[in-house]
Design an enzyme around this catalytic site. Structure first.
Site, PDB file in Angstrom:
ATOM      1  N   CYS A 142       0.815  -1.231   0.000  1.00 57.21           N
ATOM      2  CA  CYS A 142       0.000   0.000   0.000  1.00 57.21           C
ATOM      3  C   CYS A 142       0.843   1.273   0.000  1.00 57.21           C
ATOM      4  O   CYS A 142       0.331   2.354  -0.269  1.00 57.21           O
ATOM      5  CB  CYS A 142      -0.948   0.008   1.181  1.00 57.21           C
ATOM      6  SG  CYS A 142      -2.113  -1.347   1.148  1.00 57.21           S
ATOM      7  N   HIS A 279      -3.226   7.541   2.240  1.00 58.71           N
ATOM      8  CA  HIS A 279      -3.627   6.208   1.784  1.00 58.71           C
ATOM      9  C   HIS A 279      -5.004   5.912   2.359  1.00 58.71           C
ATOM     10  O   HIS A 279      -5.297   6.259   3.506  1.00 58.71           O
ATOM     11  CB  HIS A 279      -2.602   5.178   2.262  1.00 58.71           C
ATOM     12  CG  HIS A 279      -3.061   3.761   2.039  1.00 58.71           C
ATOM     13  ND1 HIS A 279      -3.561   3.340   0.818  1.00 58.71           N
ATOM     14  CD2 HIS A 279      -3.120   2.693   2.880  1.00 58.71           C
ATOM     15  CE1 HIS A 279      -3.890   2.058   0.923  1.00 58.71           C
ATOM     16  NE2 HIS A 279      -3.643   1.651   2.154  1.00 58.71           N
ATOM     17  N   ASN A 309     -10.101   0.100  -0.050  1.00 54.03           N
ATOM     18  CA  ASN A 309      -8.633   0.191  -0.059  1.00 54.03           C
ATOM     19  C   ASN A 309      -8.107  -0.378  -1.383  1.00 54.03           C
ATOM     20  O   ASN A 309      -8.177  -1.586  -1.614  1.00 54.03           O
ATOM     21  CB  ASN A 309      -8.092  -0.597   1.137  1.00 54.03           C
ATOM     22  CG  ASN A 309      -6.579  -0.528   1.266  1.00 54.03           C
ATOM     23  OD1 ASN A 309      -5.894  -0.129   0.327  1.00 54.03           O
ATOM     24  ND2 ASN A 309      -6.059  -0.939   2.398  1.00 54.03           N
TER      25      ASN A 309
END
Ligand code: UT7
Length: 352
Positions: A142, A279, A309
């Site tokens: 990520c 993020h 996500n």
């Protein structure tokens, strides 16, 4: 130290050969990576929480309360990492006024490439009609987009490239255990891209561009968020495993440190930040970071509610959205931060 006496293994200091024209001295090299354009791609199919709750022991209420996620986009078979990344990159290039000939390098951040090789970046290079330069993939889960920004910045500052496409493209739906309610409700698919160009340089007055990037990793924490397999392993393609509470705990602490590090490195304070583009893993983490910076929620870009996500694609998708709708304006200071499997984490400061 004199170059001739440098001990083995130590790089001699940079010297310009005698007679080298002054115009080629490093001071004339481009010193900043400027953001020229951004783009994104989201798969056609939207899957709501209720759709998941119809086949899993979960509920829209639980997912919204714990994560802020209402829906996610899930890729069809033709919406591959290469296809989505190419769409996002094409949009970023066009949005930045660039053409194929302006791209020296492509860096793709992905944990879900379609193939072990050729690299996703090289496939995208071909699809975009770019017939020169180079491309490669980067794996930092990520945090991938922040890592890729850091590498692009270094390529541009050192003069190795003048135009760089930085792309995050992910098909996490491939690596999820769709029976595991503790992970499968959290992720979505998509791609985002940024086109960076060299700017600034000797005598330039601009303070725009990537001010700095700060990258970190700690392999001791590898097992709290991992995929227990790999692309190309038919016996063990791998599914995502996560200790959510532990990752949550580290996410807040590490990203807060990375944010402070970025501000301190540039002699800036929380009050200088116009936008937080974090993020997008969990709205509670995003809110905690915004509060820590003293930023009102209107100054924090949130897409997790609609995208879930999307790992390395989440920051460029959020950035592209907020630039396209005019929220982020030229001259504003944007702070980006991420944490992901590895663990990896980092931050980047950008003046748009
Ligand atoms: O992008 C990489 C970085 N990733 C992250 O930053 C993710 C960080 N972690 C998180 O976002 C959160 O920890 C989660 C959203 C994953 C989980 O939220 P939580 O508040 O930490 O919940 P929990 O894991 O402590 O679980 C609470 C309860 C458990 O039940 P018991 O043991 O208390 O009876 C879970 O089994 O919720 C249960 N649960 C669910 N219930 C309904 C877990 N998943 C679900 C679900 N639906 N989907």
């Amino acid at each position: 130290m004199n170059d001739q006496t440098a001990p083995a293994g130590v790089m001699p200091a940079f010297r310009v050969a005698p007679g080298h024209p002054a115009s080629l001295l490093p001071a004339a090299l481009p010193v900043r990576a400027l953001l020229a354009g951004t783009g994104g791609y989201l798969p056609r199919r939207i899957v709501t929480n209720d759709e998941l709750a119809a086949r899993l022991d979960t509920s829209d209420a639980w997912i919204v309360e714990r994560t802020g996620i209402h829906q996610r986009h899930i890729a069809a078979p033709d919406e591959t990492a290469v296809f989505m990344g190419a769409e996002a990159a094409r949009a970023a290039l066009a949005n930045g006024g660039g053409t194929a000939g302006d791209v020296d390098a492509l860096i793709v951040a992905t944990s879900t490439p379609d193939e072990a090789f050729p690299a996703t970046a090289v496939r995208i290079q071909y699809l975009l009609g770019i017939r020169r330069g180079f491309g490669f993939d980067l794996s930092a889960a990520c945090s991938g987009f922040i890592y890729a920004l850091g590498v692009a910045d270094a390529l541009i500052r050192t003069g190795m490239a003048r135009g760089v496409l930085v792309i995050g493209t992910e098909v996490y739906s491939r690596i999820l255990d769709w029976q595991d309610r503790s992970t499968c409700v959290l992720f979505g698919d998509g791609a985002g891209a940024a086109f960076l160009v060299a700017g600034g340089g000797s005598g330039a007055s601009t303070d725009r561009g990537l001010l700095s990037t700060h990258l970190h990793s700690d392999g001791a924490l590898g097992d709290i968020l991992s995929v227990d397999g790999a692309v190309g392993r038919r016996d063990r393609p791998g599914v995502l495993l996560m200790n959510g509470r532990e990752v949550f705990r580290h996410a807040v602490a590490r990203m807060a440190d990375a944010v402070d590090e970025a501000l301190m490195a540039n002699g800036l304070s929380h009050t200088d930040v116009d936008w937080l583009v974090p993020h997008q893993a969990n709205l509670r983490i995003i809110d905690a970071m915004g509060r820590r910076l003293g930023l009102p929620s209107e100054r924090v870009v949130v897409t997790v509610d609609r995208h879930a996500n999307t790992s390395a694609a989440s920051i460029p998708l959020a950035l592209a959205e907020a630039l396209a709708d005019g929220r982020i304006r030229p001259g504003q200071l944007v702070l980006m931060e991420a944490l992901g499997g590895g663990l990896t984490w980092g931050s980047a400061l950008l003046r748009v």
